[in-house]
Design a protein around this motif. Sequence first.
Motif, PDB file in Angstrom:
ATOM      1  N   UNK A 192       7.149 -19.940 -11.923  1.00  0.00           N
ATOM      2  CA  UNK A 192       7.239 -18.481 -12.017  1.00  0.00           C
ATOM      3  C   UNK A 192       6.093 -17.774 -11.324  1.00  0.00           C
ATOM      4  N   UNK A 193       4.875 -18.379 -11.386  1.00  0.00           N
ATOM      5  CA  UNK A 193       3.729 -17.755 -10.727  1.00  0.00           C
ATOM      6  C   UNK A 193       3.928 -17.722  -9.219  1.00  0.00           C
ATOM      7  N   UNK A 194       4.459 -18.820  -8.654  1.00  0.00           N
ATOM      8  CA  UNK A 194       4.716 -18.860  -7.225  1.00  0.00           C
ATOM      9  C   UNK A 194       5.785 -17.850  -6.825  1.00  0.00           C
ATOM     10  N   UNK A 195       6.829 -17.742  -7.652  1.00  0.00           N
ATOM     11  CA  UNK A 195       7.884 -16.769  -7.354  1.00  0.00           C
ATOM     12  C   UNK A 195       7.353 -15.346  -7.420  1.00  0.00           C
ATOM     13  N   UNK A 196       6.501 -15.061  -8.416  1.00  0.00           N
ATOM     14  CA  UNK A 196       5.916 -13.724  -8.514  1.00  0.00           C
ATOM     15  C   UNK A 196       5.010 -13.417  -7.346  1.00  0.00           C
ATOM     16  N   UNK A 197       4.287 -14.427  -6.861  1.00  0.00           N
ATOM     17  CA  UNK A 197       3.422 -14.232  -5.705  1.00  0.00           C
ATOM     18  C   UNK A 197       4.236 -13.898  -4.461  1.00  0.00           C
TER      19      UNK A 197
ATOM     20  N   UNK B 189      -0.364   3.411  -0.278  1.00  0.00           N
ATOM     21  CA  UNK B 189      -1.217   3.269  -1.457  1.00  0.00           C
ATOM     22  C   UNK B 189      -0.684   2.187  -2.391  1.00  0.00           C
ATOM     23  N   UNK B 190       0.622   2.172  -2.618  1.00  0.00           N
ATOM     24  CA  UNK B 190       1.218   1.156  -3.488  1.00  0.00           C
ATOM     25  C   UNK B 190       1.024  -0.241  -2.905  1.00  0.00           C
TER      26      UNK B 190
ATOM     27  N   UNK C  76      -4.533  -5.492  -4.140  1.00  0.00           N
ATOM     28  CA  UNK C  76      -5.666  -5.608  -5.046  1.00  0.00           C
ATOM     29  C   UNK C  76      -5.321  -6.446  -6.273  1.00  0.00           C
ATOM     30  N   UNK C  77      -4.093  -6.305  -6.746  1.00  0.00           N
ATOM     31  CA  UNK C  77      -3.692  -6.999  -7.979  1.00  0.00           C
ATOM     32  C   UNK C  77      -3.291  -8.447  -7.725  1.00  0.00           C
ATOM     33  N   UNK C  78      -2.515  -8.692  -6.665  1.00  0.00           N
ATOM     34  CA  UNK C  78      -1.960 -10.029  -6.445  1.00  0.00           C
ATOM     35  C   UNK C  78      -2.452 -10.688  -5.154  1.00  0.00           C
TER      36      UNK C  78
ATOM     37  N   UNK D 282     -13.733 -12.250  -1.558  1.00  0.00           N
ATOM     38  CA  UNK D 282     -14.195 -10.873  -1.666  1.00  0.00           C
ATOM     39  C   UNK D 282     -13.796 -10.022  -0.477  1.00  0.00           C
ATOM     40  N   UNK D 283     -13.710 -10.631   0.709  1.00  0.00           N
ATOM     41  CA  UNK D 283     -13.281  -9.878   1.889  1.00  0.00           C
ATOM     42  C   UNK D 283     -11.872  -9.357   1.748  1.00  0.00           C
ATOM     43  N   UNK D 284     -11.004 -10.126   1.116  1.00  0.00           N
ATOM     44  CA  UNK D 284      -9.632  -9.678   0.916  1.00  0.00           C
ATOM     45  C   UNK D 284      -9.578  -8.485  -0.029  1.00  0.00           C
ATOM     46  N   UNK D 285     -10.422  -8.480  -1.049  1.00  0.00           N
ATOM     47  CA  UNK D 285     -10.458  -7.336  -1.960  1.00  0.00           C
ATOM     48  C   UNK D 285     -10.929  -6.076  -1.244  1.00  0.00           C
ATOM     49  N   UNK D 286     -11.924  -6.219  -0.366  1.00  0.00           N
ATOM     50  CA  UNK D 286     -12.417  -5.055   0.377  1.00  0.00           C
ATOM     51  C   UNK D 286     -11.345  -4.498   1.312  1.00  0.00           C
ATOM     52  N   UNK D 287     -10.634  -5.389   1.995  1.00  0.00           N
ATOM     53  CA  UNK D 287      -9.588  -4.936   2.910  1.00  0.00           C
ATOM     54  C   UNK D 287      -8.439  -4.314   2.126  1.00  0.00           C
ATOM     55  N   UNK D 288      -8.094  -4.885   0.973  1.00  0.00           N
ATOM     56  CA  UNK D 288      -7.040  -4.302   0.138  1.00  0.00           C
ATOM     57  C   UNK D 288      -7.445  -2.917  -0.353  1.00  0.00           C
TER      58      UNK D 288
END
Length: 219
Positions: free
Chosen positions: A20-25, A161-162, A168-170, A96-102
């Motif tokens: 389920x985690x892979x499907x949600x990703x 924005x969405x 940021x979340x996933x 952390x770079x991915x969070x900054x870009x997100x």
Amino acid sequence: MGYVSAVPVPQPRARAASAPDSAGSRRSLAAGLLLGAAGATVVLLASGQIWAEGKAAVGGGTLPLSADGQDVTGLPAALAVVGLAALVAVFAVRGGGRLLVAALLALSGLGAGLSAWAGASDSEALDERAAQTTGDAAATVDALSHTAWPYVTAAGGLLILLAGLLALRYGKRWPTMSGRYERDGTPRPRKAPRTAPDPDRPEELWKALDRGEDPTRDA
């Protein structure tokens, strides 16, 4: 007395829990890409449409004037381009770079939406157009009206924005653009080196010739 094995029986629970985690990703990844690309496209297209219309007094008559989104504000289109670049960069970095870009992706969508919303009631662009057309610096526009395109542009910014919020979340579960490593960071197995064809098997010699290889050369 029956025989009891000491070998533990594998439990499939871990695999079932990861499915389920892979499907949600995958769903969040597809949604983020769709929202980001669609939002940037909407912003770029809608910002080129007519946002405001009015009339300027010229001599004894009036002159119809109009202003598109680029005349009102070029900020939404510029931020949409930034959002597209950030959407691609999300898959090129990790940690952390991915969070900054997100975060940059989300902020570009927020800025595009707010600037378009503010431009929905702007009159300065048409007043400047009236001053340039009539040659009177004090000329203003009468019968000013606005179209729905600024709000369409704002909606496109909301989609960006969405997409940023999803990243940021996933985003930490999304794969990176790398041809050497799998999603878990382990190297992919390398292909076994090709061995020289066996001279006792003619079919291997023909296959080597079809591939453009020299079957008489040692490996």
